[in-house]
Design an enzyme around this catalytic site. Structure first.
Site, short mmCIF file in Angstrom:
data_model
loop_
_atom_site.label_atom_id
_atom_site.label_comp_id
_atom_site.label_asym_id
_atom_site.label_seq_id
_atom_site.Cartn_x
_atom_site.Cartn_y
_atom_site.Cartn_z
N ASP A 65 0.73 -1.15 -0.01
CA ASP A 65 0.07 -0.10 -0.01
C ASP A 65 0.88 1.18 -0.04
O ASP A 65 2.15 1.17 0.46
CB ASP A 65 -0.77 -0.10 1.26
N ASP A 123 -0.45 5.23 0.87
CA ASP A 123 -0.51 6.05 1.62
C ASP A 123 -0.43 5.51 3.31
O ASP A 123 -0.85 4.64 3.60
CB ASP A 123 -1.78 6.77 1.63
MG MG Z 1 -2.70 3.30 3.64
#
Ligand code: MG
Length: 301
Positions: free
Chosen positions: A91, A93
């Site tokens: 992932d 962010d």
């Molecule tokens: Mg995230």
């Protein structure tokens, strides 16, 4: 179905991992743990990461946690087999970067509190991801490309340990993919800076004057896209689920974490951490190398 399972202790390794900036492990405390668990001690990085190979007792994680008594050390029991993974899905962010890009964009328009609240709820799994994304992107309407690039340059920082994680895994023959429910403008840029082989993310729609229309170009990258990409890449590489590693912090990462051979929740919201197969709460992204048995001398910085 996930191939993650609790290994028989003799086929497993107990990992003890602290943060490189707060390396609190010492031989005394590790010896105290080994006294009770049995197995062999192997240091991966001085004061930072250590493993106990093939512990003899059944409840090694619990024993370690009790002896560590609140010290900032992550404890994980991992299988010996297929320890070094061939594929990483990460992932972006709050995982590979420290911020939530959409919240930083919102700040440009003076909307950070409003949008950050929706982001936080979505990442805890309290809102439908696609709906929450549409609501927030709509609020960003009118923001221009130059302002977005400035946010990208000035407000986003790489999460510690990320570059060494990707560079080392690649050096040892793994494929590394960034999968983000955020935006290609950020994901493509940071994937390149960190060293990922590829990036998947949502495409923001612009009008002719290079300002945001408030819409995302379909299809939306959501939780199911992340799982699908894991599957596609696994097949392309001709490997098994158990040879894959995934890391993330949000509700939209959970399906991917459960599907991967080793799914790690990193500094995640409590409900996500509790549901994920593995958790790193104290270490940085280099913890994922220690979980795979890399020692510090093998790191590619
Ligand atoms: Mg995230």
């Amino acid at each position: 179905m996930s191939e993650q399972s609790v290994p028989a202790q003799a086929d497993s390794i107990l990992c003890l991992i602290s943060n490189p900036l707060d390396p609190v492990l010492n031989s005394k405390i590790v010896a105290r743990i080994q006294d009770e668990t049995g197995g062999e001690i192997n240091w991966l990085a001085q004061k930072t990461a250590c493993e106990i190979i093939a512990p003899k007792t059944g409840n090694t994680e619990q024993i370690a946690r009790e002896i560590l008594a609140g010290l900032p050390v992550d404890v994980a029991l991992v299988p010996k087999q297929n320890r070094r993974k061939k594929l990483l899905l990460a992932d972006m962010d709050s995982t590979m970067i420290n911020e939530e890009c959409i919240d930083e964009l919102a700040d440009e328009l003076g909307l950070k509190p409003e949008i950050a609240e929706i982001t936080a709820k979505a990442m805890r799994g309290e809102l439908d991801f696609t709906e929450a994304l549409a609501t927030r992107v709509k609020l960003l309407r009118g923001l221009d490309l130059q302002a977005i690039k400035q946010v990208r340059r000035e407000r986003i920082s790489l999460a510690p340990g990320g570059r060494v994680l990707v560079h080392t895994m690649k050096e040892y023959g793994s494929y590394c993919a960034l999968v983000s429910g955020g935006f290609t403008l950020f994901a493509d840029y940071f994937a390149k800076r960190i060293g990922f082989d590829e990036a998947t993310a949502n495409v923001l729609e612009f009008d002719k004057s290079e300002t945001l229309t408030g819409r995302v170009v379909p299809p939306i990258v959501d939780s199911s896209t992340k799982v699908r990409r894991l599957d596609e890449l696994r097949k392309k590489l001709g490997i098994q689920d158990r040879q894959t590693l995934a890391v993330g912090d949000g509700a939209n990462d959970l399906a991917m974490l459960k599907k991967a051979g080793m799914g790690v929740a990193l500094h995640a919201k409590p409900a996500i951490a509790a549901a994920a197969p593995f958790r790193i709460e104290h270490g940085d992204l280099s913890a994922l190398l220690y979980l795979q048995g890399y020692n510090e001398e093998e790191f590619v910085r």
